[in-house]
Motif scaffolding. Structure first.
Motif, PDB file in Angstrom:
ATOM      1  N   TYR A 410       0.827  -1.213   0.000  1.00 42.10           N
ATOM      2  CA  TYR A 410       0.000   0.000   0.000  1.00 42.10           C
ATOM      3  C   TYR A 410       0.859   1.260   0.000  1.00 42.10           C
ATOM      4  O   TYR A 410       0.469   2.288  -0.569  1.00 42.10           O
ATOM      5  N   VAL A 411       2.017   1.189   0.633  1.00 40.89           N
ATOM      6  CA  VAL A 411       2.952   2.316   0.559  1.00 40.89           C
ATOM      7  C   VAL A 411       3.407   2.527  -0.884  1.00 40.89           C
ATOM      8  O   VAL A 411       3.464   3.668  -1.374  1.00 40.89           O
ATOM      9  N   LEU A 412       3.691   1.417  -1.576  1.00 38.94           N
ATOM     10  CA  LEU A 412       4.102   1.523  -2.976  1.00 38.94           C
ATOM     11  C   LEU A 412       2.973   2.044  -3.851  1.00 38.94           C
ATOM     12  O   LEU A 412       3.207   2.826  -4.785  1.00 38.94           O
ATOM     13  N   ILE A 413       1.755   1.621  -3.576  1.00 36.94           N
ATOM     14  CA  ILE A 413       0.614   2.143  -4.334  1.00 36.94           C
ATOM     15  C   ILE A 413       0.510   3.652  -4.155  1.00 36.94           C
ATOM     16  O   ILE A 413       0.323   4.408  -5.126  1.00 36.94           O
ATOM     17  N   GLY A 414       0.654   4.112  -2.908  1.00 33.11           N
ATOM     18  CA  GLY A 414       0.628   5.551  -2.650  1.00 33.11           C
ATOM     19  C   GLY A 414       1.745   6.275  -3.380  1.00 33.11           C
ATOM     20  O   GLY A 414       1.542   7.344  -3.969  1.00 33.11           O
ATOM     21  N   GLY A 415       2.948   5.693  -3.332  1.00 35.59           N
ATOM     22  CA  GLY A 415       4.081   6.290  -4.038  1.00 35.59           C
ATOM     23  C   GLY A 415       3.853   6.334  -5.539  1.00 35.59           C
ATOM     24  O   GLY A 415       4.217   7.313  -6.201  1.00 35.59           O
ATOM     25  N   GLY A 416       3.247   5.271  -6.079  1.00 32.93           N
ATOM     26  CA  GLY A 416       2.958   5.245  -7.506  1.00 32.93           C
ATOM     27  C   GLY A 416       1.945   6.297  -7.912  1.00 32.93           C
ATOM     28  O   GLY A 416       2.070   6.921  -8.970  1.00 32.93           O
ATOM     29  N   ILE A 417       0.934   6.509  -7.076  1.00 31.15           N
ATOM     30  CA  ILE A 417      -0.080   7.538  -7.372  1.00 31.15           C
ATOM     31  C   ILE A 417       0.553   8.929  -7.333  1.00 31.15           C
ATOM     32  O   ILE A 417       0.309   9.770  -8.213  1.00 31.15           O
ATOM     33  N   VAL A 418       1.356   9.196  -6.316  1.00 30.99           N
ATOM     34  CA  VAL A 418       2.036  10.492  -6.215  1.00 30.99           C
ATOM     35  C   VAL A 418       2.947  10.705  -7.421  1.00 30.99           C
ATOM     36  O   VAL A 418       2.984  11.812  -8.008  1.00 30.99           O
ATOM     37  N   THR A 419       3.677   9.684  -7.811  1.00 26.46           N
ATOM     38  CA  THR A 419       4.566   9.778  -8.968  1.00 26.46           C
ATOM     39  C   THR A 419       3.788  10.098 -10.232  1.00 26.46           C
ATOM     40  O   THR A 419       4.199  10.937 -11.053  1.00 26.46           O
ATOM     41  N   SER A 420       2.647   9.444 -10.401  1.00 27.12           N
ATOM     42  CA  SER A 420       1.823   9.691 -11.582  1.00 27.12           C
ATOM     43  C   SER A 420       1.321  11.129 -11.610  1.00 27.12           C
ATOM     44  O   SER A 420       1.355  11.796 -12.659  1.00 27.12           O
ATOM     45  N   LEU A 421       0.867  11.633 -10.465  1.00 31.90           N
ATOM     46  CA  LEU A 421       0.362  13.009 -10.398  1.00 31.90           C
ATOM     47  C   LEU A 421       1.473  14.023 -10.669  1.00 31.90           C
ATOM     48  O   LEU A 421       1.262  15.023 -11.378  1.00 31.90           O
ATOM     49  N   LEU A 422       2.658  13.788 -10.100  1.00 31.18           N
ATOM     50  CA  LEU A 422       3.768  14.712 -10.323  1.00 31.18           C
ATOM     51  C   LEU A 422       4.275  14.645 -11.763  1.00 31.18           C
ATOM     52  O   LEU A 422       4.728  15.653 -12.320  1.00 31.18           O
ATOM     53  N   THR A 423       4.214  13.451 -12.361  1.00 37.31           N
ATOM     54  CA  THR A 423       4.562  13.333 -13.784  1.00 37.31           C
ATOM     55  C   THR A 423       3.632  14.188 -14.622  1.00 37.31           C
ATOM     56  O   THR A 423       4.065  14.939 -15.508  1.00 37.31           O
ATOM     57  N   LEU A 424       2.347  14.065 -14.335  1.00 38.51           N
ATOM     58  CA  LEU A 424       1.354  14.860 -15.064  1.00 38.51           C
ATOM     59  C   LEU A 424       1.597  16.349 -14.838  1.00 38.51           C
ATOM     60  O   LEU A 424       1.496  17.164 -15.776  1.00 38.51           O
ATOM     61  N   TYR A 425       1.930  16.719 -13.605  1.00 37.84           N
ATOM     62  CA  TYR A 425       2.199  18.126 -13.298  1.00 37.84           C
ATOM     63  C   TYR A 425       3.396  18.644 -14.090  1.00 37.84           C
ATOM     64  O   TYR A 425       3.336  19.726 -14.701  1.00 37.84           O
ATOM     65  N   ALA A 426       4.501  17.879 -14.100  1.00 33.10           N
ATOM     66  CA  ALA A 426       5.713  18.329 -14.788  1.00 33.10           C
ATOM     67  C   ALA A 426       5.476  18.479 -16.288  1.00 33.10           C
ATOM     68  O   ALA A 426       5.912  19.456 -16.912  1.00 33.10           O
ATOM     69  N   LEU A 427       4.772  17.503 -16.882  1.00 26.33           N
ATOM     70  CA  LEU A 427       4.540  17.545 -18.326  1.00 26.33           C
ATOM     71  C   LEU A 427       3.524  18.611 -18.711  1.00 26.33           C
ATOM     72  O   LEU A 427       3.654  19.270 -19.750  1.00 26.33           O
ATOM     73  N   MET A 428       2.494  18.790 -17.885  1.00 24.39           N
ATOM     74  CA  MET A 428       1.490  19.805 -18.191  1.00 24.39           C
ATOM     75  C   MET A 428       1.996  21.215 -17.896  1.00 24.39           C
ATOM     76  O   MET A 428       1.576  22.175 -18.538  1.00 24.39           O
ATOM     77  N   ARG A 429       2.890  21.370 -16.924  1.00 22.87           N
ATOM     78  CA  ARG A 429       3.514  22.678 -16.710  1.00 22.87           C
ATOM     79  C   ARG A 429       4.328  23.060 -17.949  1.00 22.87           C
ATOM     80  O   ARG A 429       4.266  24.215 -18.414  1.00 22.87           O
TER      81      ARG A 429
END
Length: 525
Positions: A410-429
């Motif tokens: 579950y920690v890894l799932i949380g980390g994966g979700i955060v990574t996905s959101l930050l990826t989207l943020y970096a690319l959309m910025r």
């Protein structure tokens, strides 16, 4: 079908030799390269269909030498699928480079050197994917190393030579570790054939297995750019020519991931380091994406996201269930295609705007709307927005982890979700600043400057290059790759079913025993 297997490697090598002979004739070299890779794609597709229908892998002992002395080429669903995907990517990038070469001449990618090196690189990739023994896998890596060093230093600029030296030193360290591990394994078990190792490895004490296991993983982790061994990648890839960067980002790290998959599922099935892999996967995801957020240059942003998304693949491998392996393979295919496409799109941005710095590029939505679309579609795909393949792959990984249900999962799932959101943020910025931000007649708006001023000190933030014309073939090659990324979503059902079948087969020890090693003439050794 057995006779087709060696052609996956021999055809690119033969094509490289022919291309080198006709080094002064651009059209001949282009024709040879395109024909060779197209033929390999057709052969790989035929082999994928054959092994999928028969449910029996193909294993060919080259030259008729008996195992373990001969070179064994091994084609199952996994290796055939990766060769098919790699051929598609290599063809698209080759078309992109042909357009670039036609427009620029030999300034950036000297054609007499580029085509032979590119085909040798292809041969190394294909050889690694179909290697049936560790030493032949090592040979595939070395072919990659030689060709990639030539390609990464094309143009002989100071930055390319400097980063090329770092790249080759790191690669040589990895190769030395790999070769030392092969020597130790052969000394302990008398073979380096993967099928035989899967049966004999359990004869060794667990402590010995662990040492050999960690040696191989360390070597492959360097090649796959797994944190903390990924320090070399963000500085090495962005300096290379656009087509070289695209193919490196899409394929070379995946060869390392592929080697890790074979190691974990076939050689060391009874020696578990999954907890270590889970921790490394989490660090790779989070540290990589944080690095992406701190960048102001598009190639460096993509290089750091490349590192972070390797973490998803290590995550799926460490869960070690048939479902997670299937999800890992699907995500691997997705990432090869999408990451390559994004680097090609950034190559178009660089030519159109004369820069890849998000501090300098602006107004591209009006100036080049097609490039805007070609960047946007793979960007939201990599970010994991539904219904694209990035979302499907990540959801499948998270679902496989949730089925295990441990706290670390579950920690890894949380980390994966955060990574996905930050990826989207970096690319959309980057999208917002480079495409939506409009040119100002009387200077830039103060609010935007204030919001992005913290990126001024980022590496390559002030990089400026020459604006160049974009040939249609470059745009067409990128558009074709965008179409392939969309196809991964449209045909996600059958593709994911194939990947699930591969994952189940990798978890089945009986699968290895189904292989009959044959000579090209068909006689069983």
């Amino acid at each position: 079908m057995n006779a087709l297997v060696p052609l996956l490697v021999t055809l690119p090598l033969l094509g490289a030799a022919i291309a080198l002979i006709f080094g002064r004739r651009r059209r001949v070299q282009v024709g040879v390269s395109l024909s060779t890779l197209t033929l390999v794609l057709v052969i790989a597709a035929v082999l994928l269909y054959a092994v999928d229908q028969s449910d029996v892998p193909l294993a060919v002992s080259v030259g008729g030498w008996p195992v373990p002395f001969g070179i064994v080429l091994y084609v199952d669903r996994l290796s055939a699928l990766l060769v098919v995907v790699s051929s598609i990517v290599l063809l698209a990038v080759l078309l992109f480079s042909v357009g670039q070469g036609a427009a620029d001449g030999d300034d950036d990618t000297p054609v007499s050197i580029f085509h032979p090196s590119y085909l040798i690189l292809s041969a190394g990739i294909f050889n690694a994917f179909i290697a049936g023994d560790l030493f032949n896998l090592y040979v595939g890596f070395e072919i990659l190393l030689v060709a990639s060093y030539v390609l990464i230093t094309l143009g002989s600029t100071e930055s390319r030579i400097r980063t090329g030296v770092v790249y080759i030193v790191v690669s040589l360290v990895s190769s030395i570790l790999f070769l030392a591990a092969i020597a130790a394994i052969y000394g302990a078990l008398g073979t380096v054939n993967i099928a035989q190792l899967s049966e004999r490895m359990m004869e060794l004490p667990q402590e010995v297995q662990l040492v050999l296991h960690l040696m191989l993983l360390l070597a492959f982790a360097i090649k796959a750019a797994v944190f903390p061994l990924s320090f070399w990648l963000p500085d090495s890839y962005p300096t290379a020519p656009a087509p070289v960067t695209a193919v490196f980002a899409g394929l070379l790290t995946k060869v390392g991931v592929y080697a890790m998959i074979r190691t974990e599922t076939q050689i060391f099935r009874d020696n578990d380091v999954n907890t270590l892999l889970l921790i490394v996967a989490l660090a790779t995801m989070v540290v990589g994406v944080l690095g992406a957020v701190a960048q102001a240059e598009l190639k460096r942003i993509l290089s750091f996201t490349l590192v972070s998304h390797i973490g998803y693949m290590v995550f799926g491998l460490a869960i070690a269930t048939p479902a997670s392996l299937g999800a890992t393979i699907y995500y691997m295919v997705h990432h090869i295609v999408v990451q390559t496409t994004l680097f090609l799109a950034v190559g178009l941005v660089e030519r159109r705007a004369g820069s890849t710095s998000i501090l300098k590029v602006k107004g591209l939505m009006k100036a080049a709307p097609l490039i805007a679309v070609l960047y946007f579609v793979p960007a939201i795909n990599l970010g994991g927005l539904p219904p694209f393949s990035g979302f499907i792959g990540k959801f499948a990984l998270f679902d496989a982890a949730a089925q295990v249900g441990s706290p670390l999962m579950y920690v890894l799932i949380g980390g994966g979700i955060v990574t996905s959101l930050l990826t989207l943020y970096a690319l959309m910025r980057a999208w917002n600043l480079s495409f939506w931000r409009e040119e100002e007649e009387h200077g830039e708006e103060t609010g935007v400057v204030d919001r992005i001023a913290y990126l001024d000190a980022a590496p390559a933030a002030a990089t400026q290059t020459e604006r160049r014309v974009i040939p249609r073939v470059m745009t067409s090659a990128t558009a074709g790759m965008v179409a392939v990324t969309v196809a991964l979503t449209i045909f996600a059902g059958p593709l994911y079913e194939l990947c699930t079948t591969i994952g189940a087969a990798l978890q089945d020890p009986v699968y290895i025993g189904q292989v009959d090693v044959k000579t090209p003439e068909g006689a069983i050794e």
